[in-house]
Design an enzyme around this catalytic site. Structure first.
Site, PDB file in Angstrom:
ATOM      1  N   ASP A 118       0.843  -1.202   0.000  1.00  0.00           N
ATOM      2  CA  ASP A 118       0.000   0.000   0.000  1.00  0.00           C
ATOM      3  C   ASP A 118       0.879   1.253   0.000  1.00  0.00           C
ATOM      4  O   ASP A 118       0.371   2.382  -0.050  1.00  0.00           O
ATOM      5  CB  ASP A 118      -1.025  -0.002   1.146  1.00  0.00           C
ATOM      6  N   SER A 119       2.206   1.054  -0.022  1.00  0.00           N
ATOM      7  CA  SER A 119       3.126   2.164  -0.275  1.00  0.00           C
ATOM      8  C   SER A 119       2.815   2.797  -1.624  1.00  0.00           C
ATOM      9  O   SER A 119       3.306   3.893  -1.912  1.00  0.00           O
ATOM     10  CB  SER A 119       4.577   1.664  -0.251  1.00  0.00           C
TER      11      SER A 119
ATOM     12  N   ASP B   5      -1.073  -6.211  -0.061  1.00  0.00           N
ATOM     13  CA  ASP B   5      -1.400  -5.551   1.212  1.00  0.00           C
ATOM     14  C   ASP B   5      -2.900  -5.359   1.381  1.00  0.00           C
ATOM     15  O   ASP B   5      -3.591  -4.955   0.441  1.00  0.00           O
ATOM     16  CB  ASP B   5      -0.758  -4.153   1.241  1.00  0.00           C
TER      17      ASP B   5
ATOM     18  N   LYS C 213      -1.071  -9.404   3.302  1.00  0.00           N
ATOM     19  CA  LYS C 213      -0.311  -8.876   4.446  1.00  0.00           C
ATOM     20  C   LYS C 213      -1.179  -7.883   5.198  1.00  0.00           C
ATOM     21  O   LYS C 213      -1.853  -7.065   4.569  1.00  0.00           O
ATOM     22  CB  LYS C 213       0.972  -8.198   3.949  1.00  0.00           C
TER      23      LYS C 213
ATOM     24  N   GLU D  63      -1.264  -5.345   8.919  1.00  0.00           N
ATOM     25  CA  GLU D  63      -0.433  -4.715   9.941  1.00  0.00           C
ATOM     26  C   GLU D  63      -1.074  -4.827  11.315  1.00  0.00           C
ATOM     27  O   GLU D  63      -2.298  -4.678  11.446  1.00  0.00           O
ATOM     28  CB  GLU D  63      -0.249  -3.219   9.609  1.00  0.00           C
TER      29      GLU D  63
ATOM     30  N   GLU E  54       9.436  -4.213  10.351  1.00  0.00           N
ATOM     31  CA  GLU E  54       9.885  -2.929   9.793  1.00  0.00           C
ATOM     32  C   GLU E  54      10.471  -2.056  10.896  1.00  0.00           C
ATOM     33  O   GLU E  54       9.861  -1.888  11.962  1.00  0.00           O
ATOM     34  CB  GLU E  54       8.694  -2.217   9.123  1.00  0.00           C
TER      35      GLU E  54
END
Ligand code: KIV
Length: 268
Positions: free
Chosen positions: A48-49, A87, A116, A118, A185
Site C-alpha cells: 500500500d506504499s 497488502d 499482508k 499490519e 519494519e
C-alpha cells in the site's frame, strides 16, 4: 524465457529453514513484475506504499481496496514465478474477520497468493479466520505505516526492553494463529535476529538488519526515486548499474550473499 520454478510457500519455508536468503521487492504493475520476476526476485509485494510512491500521498492511509485489487491484477498478469503478496489497505480488515475475509478474497481473486496485514496480537483472530479459510497471511510488525499517526511518526519500534518483549509476544501469538510469514519494519537488528531465530516461518525485514530470513525494499527507493530523504537502510541499486534489470539482479545477489543490508549502516 523464464525457466524458474514457481516460488511456493513451501519453498519459502524451506529457504528460511536452510538459511537461504529471500529477496523481495514491492511492485505495482505488469511491466515491472516481468522485469523483477526474470531478475530472480522471490517475492513481489503489492504494497500500500503505492499511495505514496504512485499517488504522491503523504501516508498509506488513503489507499482503497479498488486500488489494491487493480494493482494486484496488473502485477499478477506480468509475473510468472515469484510469490505474490498483496497488502490489505487501511480499513479493509480492522473491523472484523468477516470483513477481512471478504476483502482478502477479492485480492486473491486478482492473483494474490498471500495477504499482508499490519498490527500486533489484536489481529490474531483475523489471521486465524483467514488462514483457516485458505488465505495465507503475512503479519507486519514493528513500525506499521497505517498506524503512523498513533505511533507519532516514522519511529524505530522495539527499542526498549518492554517494547521488545511486547513485540516478541505479538510475533508468537500471530504465528500461533497461523501467520505463514512475518514482516518486521524498523526495529533493532539484534531483536530482528532473535525473532528470526525463534520463528518457524520466514521473517522478512526492512530496516531490521541483516539477520532476517529475507529483505524487502520499496521498488522506487532502490531505484533512487525516493521523494525527500531516504532512510539510512535504503540503498540505491541503480547507482552504478547500466539498467533497471541489472540493478534488480544486483539487489538479488546482495540479499542472497548477505551483502545487503549492511548492519554497520543500520543505526539502531
Ligand atoms: O507497503 C509497503 O510497501 C510495505 C513495505 C514497506 C514492506 O509494507
Amino acid at each position: 524465457m523464464n525457466a524458474r520454478k514457481p516460488v511456493t510457500l513451501h519453498r519459502l519455508r524451506e529457504m528460511h529453514a536452510a538459511g537461504e536468503k529471500i529477496a523481495m521487492l514491492t511492485c505495482y504493475d505488469a511491466a515491472f513484475a516481468r522485469v523483477l520476476d526474470e531478475a530472480g526476485i522471490d517475492v513481489l509485494l503489492i504494497g500500500d506504499s503505492l499511495g505514496m510512491v504512485l499517488k504522491g500521498q503523504a501516508t498509506t492511509l488513503a489507499v482503497s481496496m479498488e486500488e489494491m485489487a487493480y494493482h494486484t491484477g496488473c502485477v499478477a498478469r506480468g509475473n510468472r514465478s515469484a510469490w505474490v503478496i498483496s497488502d490489505m489497505p487501511f480499513g479493509s480488515y480492522q473491523e472484523s474477520p468477516q470483513l477481512a475475509f471478504h476483502n482478502a478474497a477479492r485480492l486473491m481473486s486478482q492473483g494474490a497468493q498471500m495477504v499482508k496485514l499490519e498490527g500486533g496480537s489484536w489481529t490474531a483472530p483475523i489471521v486465524r479466520f483467514l488462514t483457516e479459510r485458505g488465505i495465507p497471511v503475512c503479519a507486519h510488525l514493528g513500525f506499521t505505516p497505517q498506524s503512523v499517526n498513533a505511533l507519532g511518526g516514522y519511529r524505530v519500534q522495539g527499542r526498549d526492553e518492554a517494547a521488545a518483549r511486547a513485540l516478541k509476544a505479538d510475533a508468537g501469538q500471530l504465528v500461533e494463529a497461523g501467520a505463514a510469514m512475518l514482516l518486521l519494519e524498523m526495529i533493532p537488528a539484534a531483536l530482528a535476529q532473535e525473532l528470526t531465530n525463534a520463528t518457524p516461518v520466514p521473517v522478512i525485514g526492512i530496516g531490521a538488519g541483516s539477520g532476517c530470513s529475507g529483505q524487502v525494499l520499496v521498488l522506487h527507493d532502490m531505484l533512487g526515486l525516493t521523494q525527500g530523504t531516504a532512510f539510512r537502510f535504503v540503498r540505491n541499486f541503480l547507482d552504478g548499474s547500466a539498467s533497471i534489470d541489472l540493478a534488480v539482479r544486483q539487489y538479488v545477489a546482495d540479499v542472497k550473499s548477505g551483502r545487503f543490508p549492511d548492519n554497520t549502516l543500520h543505526g539502531f
